[in-house]
Design a protein around this motif. Structure first.
Motif, PDB file in Angstrom:
ATOM      1  N   HIS A   1      -2.751 -27.794  69.655  1.00  0.00           N
ATOM      2  CA  HIS A   1      -3.657 -27.215  70.658  1.00  0.00           C
ATOM      3  C   HIS A   1      -3.529 -25.683  70.659  1.00  0.00           C
ATOM      4  N   PRO A   2      -3.571 -25.033  69.487  1.00  0.00           N
ATOM      5  CA  PRO A   2      -3.371 -23.582  69.457  1.00  0.00           C
ATOM      6  C   PRO A   2      -4.584 -22.828  69.990  1.00  0.00           C
ATOM      7  N   ALA A   3      -4.306 -21.798  70.801  1.00  0.00           N
ATOM      8  CA  ALA A   3      -5.361 -20.955  71.357  1.00  0.00           C
ATOM      9  C   ALA A   3      -5.349 -19.619  70.624  1.00  0.00           C
ATOM     10  N   PHE A   4      -6.391 -19.375  69.850  1.00  0.00           N
ATOM     11  CA  PHE A   4      -6.472 -18.149  69.072  1.00  0.00           C
ATOM     12  C   PHE A   4      -7.217 -17.075  69.857  1.00  0.00           C
ATOM     13  N   SER A   5      -6.713 -15.870  69.737  1.00  0.00           N
ATOM     14  CA  SER A   5      -7.191 -14.764  70.552  1.00  0.00           C
ATOM     15  C   SER A   5      -8.621 -14.355  70.191  1.00  0.00           C
ATOM     16  N   ILE A   6      -9.401 -14.082  71.238  1.00  0.00           N
ATOM     17  CA  ILE A   6     -10.742 -13.514  71.095  1.00  0.00           C
ATOM     18  C   ILE A   6     -10.683 -12.078  71.616  1.00  0.00           C
ATOM     19  N   ASP A   7     -11.003 -11.144  70.753  1.00  0.00           N
ATOM     20  CA  ASP A   7     -10.962  -9.726  71.112  1.00  0.00           C
ATOM     21  C   ASP A   7     -12.387  -9.215  71.245  1.00  0.00           C
ATOM     22  N   GLY A   8     -12.777  -8.901  72.483  1.00  0.00           N
ATOM     23  CA  GLY A   8     -14.135  -8.412  72.701  1.00  0.00           C
ATOM     24  C   GLY A   8     -15.111  -9.532  73.010  1.00  0.00           C
ATOM     25  N   ASP A   9     -16.317  -9.397  72.526  1.00  0.00           N
ATOM     26  CA  ASP A   9     -17.420 -10.290  72.866  1.00  0.00           C
ATOM     27  C   ASP A   9     -17.272 -11.642  72.156  1.00  0.00           C
ATOM     28  N   PHE A  10     -17.261 -12.708  72.943  1.00  0.00           N
ATOM     29  CA  PHE A  10     -17.111 -14.060  72.399  1.00  0.00           C
ATOM     30  C   PHE A  10     -18.211 -14.385  71.393  1.00  0.00           C
ATOM     31  N   GLU A  11     -19.417 -13.859  71.650  1.00  0.00           N
ATOM     32  CA  GLU A  11     -20.560 -14.155  70.782  1.00  0.00           C
ATOM     33  C   GLU A  11     -20.443 -13.488  69.410  1.00  0.00           C
ATOM     34  N   ASN A  12     -19.469 -12.587  69.240  1.00  0.00           N
ATOM     35  CA  ASN A  12     -19.240 -11.989  67.921  1.00  0.00           C
ATOM     36  C   ASN A  12     -18.477 -12.925  66.982  1.00  0.00           C
ATOM     37  N   TYR A  13     -17.988 -14.025  67.534  1.00  0.00           N
ATOM     38  CA  TYR A  13     -17.189 -14.966  66.761  1.00  0.00           C
ATOM     39  C   TYR A  13     -18.010 -16.196  66.389  1.00  0.00           C
ATOM     40  N   SER A  14     -17.578 -16.861  65.338  1.00  0.00           N
ATOM     41  CA  SER A  14     -18.220 -18.108  64.916  1.00  0.00           C
ATOM     42  C   SER A  14     -17.205 -18.940  64.150  1.00  0.00           C
ATOM     43  N   LEU A  15     -17.550 -20.195  63.920  1.00  0.00           N
ATOM     44  CA  LEU A  15     -16.693 -21.114  63.186  1.00  0.00           C
ATOM     45  C   LEU A  15     -17.422 -21.604  61.944  1.00  0.00           C
ATOM     46  N   GLU A  16     -16.740 -21.552  60.818  1.00  0.00           N
ATOM     47  CA  GLU A  16     -17.329 -22.013  59.557  1.00  0.00           C
ATOM     48  C   GLU A  16     -16.700 -23.338  59.155  1.00  0.00           C
ATOM     49  N   PHE A  17     -17.558 -24.339  58.965  1.00  0.00           N
ATOM     50  CA  PHE A  17     -17.111 -25.663  58.555  1.00  0.00           C
ATOM     51  C   PHE A  17     -17.132 -25.767  57.030  1.00  0.00           C
ATOM     52  N   ASP A  18     -16.556 -26.856  56.508  1.00  0.00           N
ATOM     53  CA  ASP A  18     -16.507 -27.057  55.060  1.00  0.00           C
ATOM     54  C   ASP A  18     -17.892 -27.169  54.450  1.00  0.00           C
ATOM     55  N   GLN A  19     -18.789 -27.809  55.190  1.00  0.00           N
ATOM     56  CA  GLN A  19     -20.124 -28.028  54.654  1.00  0.00           C
ATOM     57  C   GLN A  19     -21.110 -28.170  55.803  1.00  0.00           C
ATOM     58  N   SER A  20     -22.369 -28.057  55.476  1.00  0.00           N
ATOM     59  CA  SER A  20     -23.407 -28.228  56.484  1.00  0.00           C
ATOM     60  C   SER A  20     -23.512 -29.705  56.840  1.00  0.00           C
ATOM     61  N   GLU A  21     -23.432 -30.010  58.106  1.00  0.00           N
ATOM     62  CA  GLU A  21     -23.517 -31.406  58.547  1.00  0.00           C
ATOM     63  C   GLU A  21     -23.970 -31.430  60.004  1.00  0.00           C
ATOM     64  N   ASN A  22     -24.470 -32.561  60.430  1.00  0.00           N
ATOM     65  CA  ASN A  22     -24.799 -32.732  61.838  1.00  0.00           C
ATOM     66  C   ASN A  22     -23.534 -33.116  62.590  1.00  0.00           C
ATOM     67  N   LEU A  23     -23.104 -32.245  63.504  1.00  0.00           N
ATOM     68  CA  LEU A  23     -21.905 -32.531  64.272  1.00  0.00           C
ATOM     69  C   LEU A  23     -22.269 -33.394  65.481  1.00  0.00           C
ATOM     70  N   ILE A  24     -21.529 -34.466  65.664  1.00  0.00           N
ATOM     71  CA  ILE A  24     -21.718 -35.335  66.817  1.00  0.00           C
ATOM     72  C   ILE A  24     -20.478 -35.216  67.690  1.00  0.00           C
ATOM     73  N   SER A  25     -20.662 -34.603  68.853  1.00  0.00           N
ATOM     74  CA  SER A  25     -19.552 -34.438  69.792  1.00  0.00           C
ATOM     75  C   SER A  25     -19.571 -35.577  70.801  1.00  0.00           C
ATOM     76  N   HIS A  26     -18.380 -36.123  71.066  1.00  0.00           N
ATOM     77  CA  HIS A  26     -18.232 -37.224  72.022  1.00  0.00           C
ATOM     78  C   HIS A  26     -17.881 -36.655  73.392  1.00  0.00           C
TER      79      HIS A  26
END
Length: 283
Positions: A142-167
């Motif tokens: 459950h590591p919390a990585f630091s966000i410096d500045g505007d949250f919208e400047n950050y993004s997450l890159e996945f291994d491949q393009s896929e439809n993510l289904i969140s439960h």
């Protein structure tokens, strides 16, 4: 007990014996873990054991007896023993006790190894069962990585393009509902609105590496090829994002309550040992 520091020429990592929890990860002068602000959260990187998430009615049943466990289990609040230490590695160990047996009826040993190699931190969980019966458990990060500045400047890159289904979660349990999380190619842009109903929880994602980007430039990459489940979480306006590889899941509102029937639960035969490893690379 004092915190333990391990380091090499690239990284300096501080770990607390309480919960064997990562406290800071410095590369140069930058701390990649967030620094606690109790207005948001009082943890930096708790280890989730022997359950992940919440239990229906905060309890489970084993061999006809009910036991109580808090969300994410008890390991994060326990003092670990430092069983091995070098300049760039440390091992923390927690063993069962009379107190743990009251809430978790298994004679376990949990060792957590932290090891730095160049600009990577490797975390290995080693679980052993000294009981005379099959042991059921989950474990996760459950590591919390630091966000410096505007949250919208950050993004997450996945291994491949896929439809993510969140439960979806409600009251710490899975509701049975899902939502689609749209990627832009392989990229999930950061927005606090994604987390209005708790974490994004992926049960069937094909991703085993998740890269945190700032202004499209990689900051760090979390690798978890042996972990089938993934949580991503923050709180509104909090200066962190959690990337959480899991071996296990919360209960649903329809769960039977029997630990051996719990979704995602692992089991370990008497006298057996199992290890699970994930890593973070810092750029």
């Amino acid at each position: 007990m004092e915190n333990i520091t391990i380091k090499n020429e690239f990284l300096k990592v501080e770990i607390s014996p309480k919960g064997a929890e990562l406290v800071s990860i410095f590369k140069g002068k930058e701390n990649y873990l967030w620094e606690i602000d109790r207005n948001f959260w009082d943890k930096t990187s708790p280890v989730l054991f022997p359950i992940i998430g919440g239990l229906k009615n905060d309890s489970y049943e084993f061999e006809g007896r009910k036991y109580q466990l808090p969300k994410h289990g008890f390991a994060r609040e326990c003092e670990f023993e430092i069983t091995e230490k070098t300049d760039d590695s440390a091992t923390f160990t927690l063993k069962y006790s009379e107190k743990t047996l009251e809430v978790y009826p298994f004679e376990f040993t949990l060792s957590i190894q932290y090891n730095i190699i160049e600009n990577k931190l490797f975390i290995k969980y080693i679980v052993s069962n000294a009981s005379s019966k099959k042991m059921y458990y989950s474990i996760g990060a459950h590591p919390a990585f630091s966000i410096d500045g505007d949250f919208e400047n950050y993004s997450l890159e996945f291994d491949q393009s896929e439809n993510l289904i969140s439960h979806k979660l409600s009251d710490n349990l899975f509701s049975g509902e899902t939502k689609e999380v749209a990627l832009e190619g392989k990229i999930l842009p950061s927005n606090y609105s994604l987390f209005e109903q708790d974490a994004i929880v992926l049960k069937n994602s094909t991703t085993s590496n998740l890269t945190l980007l700032k202004n499209n430039v990689p900051k760090l990459k979390v690798s978890f090829p042996d972990f089938p489940f993934l949580g991503i979480w923050t709180k509104k306006n909090a200066p962190f994002i959690c990337i959480e590889p899991w071996l296990g899941l919360a209960d649903s509102h329809q769960s039977s309550g029997k630990i051996e029937e719990k979704e995602g639960i692992l089991n370990l035969e008497p006298g057996s040992i199992q290890s699970h490893e994930w890593s973070v690379e810092f750029f």
